[in-house]
Design an enzyme around this catalytic site. Structure first.
Site, PDB file in Angstrom:
ATOM      1  N   HIS A 126       1.864  13.810  -2.466  1.00 48.75           N
ATOM      2  CA  HIS A 126       1.453  14.131  -1.360  1.00 48.75           C
ATOM      3  C   HIS A 126      -0.031  14.867  -1.696  1.00 48.75           C
ATOM      4  CE1 HIS A 126       5.267  13.325   0.060  1.00 48.75           C
ATOM      5  NE2 HIS A 126       5.114  13.856   1.248  1.00 48.75           N
TER       6      HIS A 126
ATOM      7  N   GLU B 262       2.780   0.837   4.909  1.00 52.11           N
ATOM      8  CA  GLU B 262       1.382   1.111   4.783  1.00 52.11           C
ATOM      9  C   GLU B 262       0.686  -0.553   4.600  1.00 52.11           C
ATOM     10  OE1 GLU B 262       2.963   4.767   4.216  1.00 52.11           O
ATOM     11  OE2 GLU B 262       3.487   3.057   3.193  1.00 52.11           O
TER      12      GLU B 262
END
Length: 325
Positions: A131, A62
């Site tokens: 998540h 990321e």
């Protein structure tokens, strides 16, 4: 262009497609956004139609995704980064908060960084650890970023296009458990609500519910279920900058306010809303501003998330408490 009934994920896909058709500088990049079409299928079919040079499957890194996007934006492109899940954004946190957010001010406005960072956020899908986070307060605390959250297909379609057109970096939070909600979408975005505006999703007289992202539908359901009170629901939409005019106008009319979000209540975004309302509407309030949200714990395992997430009963309980004050 007409009206079409779309799911939120499909509306986001169509909005991305329109932006890419209009401007060849728009790029989509992220983990599995190309051949797979994204884990939520938001980018489905885009690589086939626009090619691998504009829809880029990146490594699982990321920080590299956002860092590359910053460089691309400085060279005139308009990159759209997908962070696959909310909890995965933290490796990119340094790039976002110390580089992306700062460069326009540091250059006295001569540099534009039209980077969009899309983040599916919130719980309710029975996912594993990392998540189901709600990290919006980290980014609203950082000056130089626009932070917005869609709650329905119509907003998803227009907000992604508005975010891509914006000269500032935009963090766009998408409620992952609402990706499959369907609603009519006006395909002509010319009359859309501006990116920085809140909207009254349901008018009312007795109490204001402030929410954004996945909590908006929860609040609308609570307002519908409360047959004894007239409950107004305001979709905040733009977390930073905040549309104070719409929010404060609603609270001044009703005199009562409950803020609802999935993030923990302690130091959550609702604390900023509560503080501003108390400062600006002190003599209009008939009760303290109440907050409903997650607890000060890491997000729980999927079997326990229904106890963690604000639901209709918890929202109605807060409405009862503010009305009884």
């Amino acid at each position: 262009m007409g009206v079409e009934t779309l799911s939120l994920s499909r509306a986001m896909n169509e909005g991305l497609r329109k932006a890419m058709e209009r401007d060849p500088r728009v790029l989509v990049m992220g983990e599995d956004v190309g051949r797979l079409g994204g884990v939520f299928r938001v980018t489905d079919g885009l690589q086939k139609d626009f090619g691998e040079s504009r829809v880029i499957d990146t490594p699982l890194a990321e920080s590299g995704i956002v860092g590359t996007a910053i460089g691309l934006a400085l060279r005139g492109y308009r990159p759209v980064c997908e962070i696959q899940f909310d909890g995965f954004v933290f490796p990119a946190f340094n790039q976002i908060t110390t580089q992306l957010a700062k460069m326009r001010l540091r250059s006295l406005g001569t540099l534009e960084l039209p980077v969009v960072v899309r983040i599916p956020f919130g719980g309710g899908i029975g996912a594993a650890e990392h998540h189901s986070e709600s990290p919006e307060a980290y980014f609203t605390h950082t000056g130089g970023l626009r932070v917005v959250a869609c709650s329905n297909p119509s907003d998803a379609y227009t907000m992604i296009q508005q975010a891509i057109s914006c000269p500032d970096p935009v963090i766009l939070f998408e409620p992952k458990r609402r990706y499959w909600d369907r609603a009519p979408v006006e395909l002509d975005p010319s009359g859309a609500v501006p990116l920085g505006r809140a909207v009254v999703a349901r008018p009312g007289r007795d109490v204001t519910l402030l929410a954004y992202g996945p909590a908006v539908r929860t609040c609308l359901e609570a307002a519908q279920a409360d047959e004894s009170r007239s409950v107004e629901v305001v979709d905040v939409r733009s977390l930073s900058p905040l549309d104070e005019a719409t929010v404060l106008s609603s609270v001044r009319r009703t005199g009562r306010c409950v803020v609802v979000h999935e993030a923990p209540v302690f130091s959550g975004y609702g604390a900023e809303l509560a503080a501003r309302i108390t400062e600006r509407c002190f003599y209009d309030l008939r009760a303290p501003v109440l907050r409903v949200g997650g607890f000060s714990t890491p997000y729980p395992p999927s079997r326990l998330e229904r106890h963690y997430l604000p639901d209709l009963d918890r929202v109605l309980d807060a409405v009862d408490r503010t009305m009884a004050w």
